[in-house]
Enzyme design. Structure first.
Site, PDB file in Angstrom:
ATOM      1  N   ASP A 127       0.847  -1.241   0.040  1.00  0.00           N
ATOM      2  CA  ASP A 127       0.157   0.376  -0.067  1.00  0.00           C
ATOM      3  C   ASP A 127       1.029   1.244   0.010  1.00  0.00           C
ATOM      4  OD1 ASP A 127      -2.689   1.134  -0.130  1.00  0.00           O
ATOM      5  OD2 ASP A 127      -2.493   1.360   2.048  1.00  0.00           O
ATOM      6  N   TYR A 129       0.981   5.661  -0.429  1.00  0.00           N
ATOM      7  CA  TYR A 129       0.669   6.922   0.152  1.00  0.00           C
ATOM      8  C   TYR A 129       0.802   8.234  -0.684  1.00  0.00           C
ATOM      9  CZ  TYR A 129       0.368   9.740   4.692  1.00  0.00           C
ATOM     10  OH  TYR A 129      -0.124  10.296   5.720  1.00  0.00           O
ATOM     11  N   HIS A 134      -4.524  14.047   1.212  1.00  0.00           N
ATOM     12  CA  HIS A 134      -4.447  13.158   2.477  1.00  0.00           C
ATOM     13  C   HIS A 134      -3.475  12.998   3.528  1.00  0.00           C
ATOM     14  CE1 HIS A 134      -5.738   9.486   4.847  1.00  0.00           C
ATOM     15  NE2 HIS A 134      -4.443   9.385   4.624  1.00  0.00           N
ATOM     16  N   ARG A 143       1.611  17.161  13.036  1.00  0.00           N
ATOM     17  CA  ARG A 143       2.478  18.057  13.253  1.00  0.00           C
ATOM     18  C   ARG A 143       2.013  19.269  12.429  1.00  0.00           C
ATOM     19  NH1 ARG A 143       3.913  13.411  11.168  1.00  0.00           N
ATOM     20  NH2 ARG A 143       3.554  13.989   9.156  1.00  0.00           N
ATOM     21  N   GLU A 199     -10.504   3.992   3.896  1.00  0.00           N
ATOM     22  CA  GLU A 199      -9.607   4.658   2.988  1.00  0.00           C
ATOM     23  C   GLU A 199      -9.805   4.487   1.626  1.00  0.00           C
ATOM     24  OE1 GLU A 199      -5.562   5.434   5.802  1.00  0.00           O
ATOM     25  OE2 GLU A 199      -5.388   3.943   4.094  1.00  0.00           O
ATOM     26  N   GLU A 201      -9.111   4.442  -1.976  1.00  0.00           N
ATOM     27  CA  GLU A 201      -8.126   4.020  -2.936  1.00  0.00           C
ATOM     28  C   GLU A 201      -8.398   3.373  -4.006  1.00  0.00           C
ATOM     29  OE1 GLU A 201      -4.806   2.161  -0.787  1.00  0.00           O
ATOM     30  OE2 GLU A 201      -5.491   2.840   1.108  1.00  0.00           O
ATOM     31  N   ASP A 233      -8.679   0.359   2.224  1.00  0.00           N
ATOM     32  CA  ASP A 233      -7.682  -0.140   3.179  1.00  0.00           C
ATOM     33  C   ASP A 233      -8.184   0.082   4.439  1.00  0.00           C
ATOM     34  OD1 ASP A 233      -5.202  -1.008   4.112  1.00  0.00           O
ATOM     35  OD2 ASP A 233      -4.410   0.973   4.294  1.00  0.00           O
ATOM     36  N   ARG A 237      -7.584   3.542  13.539  1.00  0.00           N
ATOM     37  CA  ARG A 237      -6.729   4.802  13.752  1.00  0.00           C
ATOM     38  C   ARG A 237      -6.377   4.814  15.424  1.00  0.00           C
ATOM     39  NH1 ARG A 237      -5.740   5.808   8.692  1.00  0.00           N
ATOM     40  NH2 ARG A 237      -7.358   6.593   7.422  1.00  0.00           N
ATOM     41  N   GLN A 240      -3.234   2.465  15.077  1.00  0.00           N
ATOM     42  CA  GLN A 240      -2.242   3.111  14.319  1.00  0.00           C
ATOM     43  C   GLN A 240      -1.614   4.198  15.103  1.00  0.00           C
ATOM     44  OE1 GLN A 240      -4.013   4.827  10.605  1.00  0.00           O
ATOM     45  NE2 GLN A 240      -1.872   5.255   9.802  1.00  0.00           N
ATOM     46  N   TYR A 244       2.465   3.055  15.301  1.00  0.00           N
ATOM     47  CA  TYR A 244       3.183   3.283  14.014  1.00  0.00           C
ATOM     48  C   TYR A 244       4.483   3.784  14.128  1.00  0.00           C
ATOM     49  CZ  TYR A 244       3.050   8.377  13.839  1.00  0.00           C
ATOM     50  OH  TYR A 244       3.252   9.848  14.084  1.00  0.00           O
ATOM     51  N   LYS A 253      -3.768  -1.994  10.269  1.00  0.00           N
ATOM     52  CA  LYS A 253      -3.917  -2.141   8.800  1.00  0.00           C
ATOM     53  C   LYS A 253      -4.117  -3.420   8.012  1.00  0.00           C
ATOM     54  CE  LYS A 253      -3.221   2.294   7.406  1.00  0.00           C
ATOM     55  NZ  LYS A 253      -4.018   3.139   6.627  1.00  0.00           N
ATOM     56  N   THR A 257      -8.594  -5.840   3.974  1.00  0.00           N
ATOM     57  CA  THR A 257      -8.523  -4.906   2.937  1.00  0.00           C
ATOM     58  C   THR A 257      -9.752  -5.323   1.740  1.00  0.00           C
ATOM     59  OG1 THR A 257      -6.229  -4.620   3.058  1.00  0.00           O
ATOM     60  CG2 THR A 257      -7.310  -3.855   0.906  1.00  0.00           C
ATOM     61  N   THR A 360      -4.805   6.671   0.257  1.00  0.00           N
ATOM     62  CA  THR A 360      -6.000   7.427   0.189  1.00  0.00           C
ATOM     63  C   THR A 360      -5.900   8.475  -0.808  1.00  0.00           C
ATOM     64  OG1 THR A 360      -6.125   6.613   2.646  1.00  0.00           O
ATOM     65  CG2 THR A 360      -7.570   8.600   1.572  1.00  0.00           C
ATOM     66  N   GLU A 374      -9.988  12.460   8.149  1.00  0.00           N
ATOM     67  CA  GLU A 374     -10.055  13.991   7.630  1.00  0.00           C
ATOM     68  C   GLU A 374     -11.393  14.456   7.954  1.00  0.00           C
ATOM     69  OE1 GLU A 374      -7.633  13.881   3.806  1.00  0.00           O
ATOM     70  OE2 GLU A 374      -8.393  11.885   4.017  1.00  0.00           O
TER      71      GLU A 374
END
Length: 428
Positions: A127, A129, A134, A143, A199, A201, A233, A237, A240, A244, A253, A257, A360, A374
């Site tokens: 997968d 990114y 996204h 951040r 997600e 995709e 996917d 969260r 994650q 992660y 994850k 799927t 995503t 989101e």
């Protein structure tokens, strides 16, 4: 290559194919289906019917016909692209020639009476990114001053997923259990995810692969791509956020799927190729192994993606699914050819039937966001649904439906079908 199979004036003797929103004769997606009481076998969707390719093998070109004897499309995917093009042209001719109707019609099955399976035995699943909006939206939650890490605009980011838990559209998603640690807690606990997400995709199916140690040049990457499906996917969260770092996604994850079962071939998508959107001023140019002028000119696709949500209460009330988002697939920072070339750039061998996810795909505006993380701003802004319900993340009984259509002036639009799944309670 655009040829006679894309002709908007082409007519099919299968009545339901005319004006079909998903599978007109200009599409001809590949899949594996089982008729009622029968074994899985290769087929092509046409209108509301499925053509049994094994039943008409004697009418097909030799190389594809020999590759269609099993219960997966891996042997067909392994053939050179020229053989797949020959199959498409022959099936198109059979379905548009009234003189072939008596021979071919007995090989058609009502799609509603059939079971759809994964199109291939998936050896590996990776997968990516590449949806920059996204990545920016998610990064901003963690951040705010520096949402994208420095490597994002230099290298297509990806992680290896779990091929064993890829399932076709329609199979329920069992709510996973795992470690969760809210920010205010002193230690993690274990239990069902409270922040289950989707997600939006595209899935990329690999055809002819490469030998171990031999990279795939960017200019040749397209020859290794059989076609596309929709891909969801599913993501926990809360798992994650806890797991992660330092090595990336794992149990958040790999529990499920979903993919749509029909592979819309690269050949069918030829009329819908468009230029890759230019990079913003100041962004670095791709390194030479990822740079190809032809790919930049025709490497993106005019595909519109949509997500709908249906809750148990909405279904009980007869309320139609609520649209969560809609946006173009061109919101990808890297092209599909670039992610294939990058995957093999270190000599990693890709094999027929391998599956790649784009990551995503979100739009820069709120109406095109590709995940609840989101849309709900990390759970701080629940969305309002018809009937008075709200959602920050998915609840048991919720059903997600992904859909997509490719359209271009002068050509017949084609669709991907649906990628849907309903959330089932955790077990154990």
């Amino acid at each position: 290559m655009i040829d006679e199979t894309h002709d908007p004036d082409l007519r099919c003797w299968v009545e339901s194919a005319a004006g079909h929103a998903e599978y007109p004769v200009q599409n001809l997606p590949l899949g594996i289906f089982a008729p009622a009481g029968g074994a899985p076998r290769p087929g092509i969707a046409i209108g509301d019917r499925i053509l049994d390719l094994q039943a008409v093998a004697a009418l097909l070109p030799d190389a594809p016909a020999r590759a269609l004897g099993g219960a997966t499309l891996n042997p067909l995917f392994a053939l050179p692209a020229a053989d797949r093009r020959a199959l498409r042209r022959r099936v198109s001719a059979l379905l548009s020639d009234e003189g072939q109707r008596d021979v071919v019609e007995p090989a058609l099955h009502r799609a509603a009476d059939c079971t759809l399976h994964l199109p291939a035995a998936i050896g590996d699943y990776t997968d990516f990114y590449v949806g920059i909006h996204h990545a920016t939206n998610v990064g901003r939650q963690f951040r705010p001053d520096n949402p994208l890490l420095p490597n994002y605009k230099w290298v297509p980011i990806g992680y290896h997923g779990r091929a064993s838990s890829v399932r076709p559209s329609g199979e329920p998603v069992i709510r996973p259990r795992g470690q969760r640690k809210p920010p205010q807690a002193d230690a993690p606990d274990y239990g069902p995810t409270r922040r289950l997400d989707y997600e939006l995709e595209l899935g990329v199916w690999i055809g002819r692969g490469n030998a171990l140690g031999e990279p795939i040049p960017i200019a040749e990457a397209g020859e290794h791509i059989v076609g596309l499906s929709l891909l969801n996917d599913w993501s926990a969260r809360d798992f994650q956020a806890w797991e992660y770092q330092p090595l990336g996604p794992f149990l958040a994850k790999n529990f499920h799927t979903s993919v749509s079962p029909w592979v819309v071939t690269a050949e069918a998508l030829a009329p819908f190729r468009i230029a890759q959107p230019p990079r913003p001023d100041g962004d670095p140019a791709p390194l030479p192994y990822l740079a190809d002028a032809a790919d930049q000119a025709r490497g993106a696709l005019a595909i519109e993606l949509e997500v709908h949500l249906s809750t148990a209460a909405m279904r009980a009330q007869g309320t139609p699914p609520h649209r969560l988002s809609r946006g173009p697939a061109s919101n990808m920072y890297w092209t599909i050819a670039q992610i294939v070339a990058h995957h093999a750039s270190n000599g990693c061998d890709l094999r027929p039937g391998d599956l790649l996810g784009t990551g995503t795909i979100s739009a820069p505006t709120d109406d095109g966001l590709g995940s609840l993380l989101e849309i709900s701003r990390g759970g701080t802004a629940p969305i309002a649904l018809p009937g008075g319900e709200t959602r920050s993340f998915l609840e048991d009984g919720d059903e997600l439906i992904l859909s997509a259509h490719a359209a271009a002036e002068g050509y017949v639009p084609i669709g991907f079908g649906e990628c849907r799944a309903r959330i089932a309670p955790a077990r154990g």
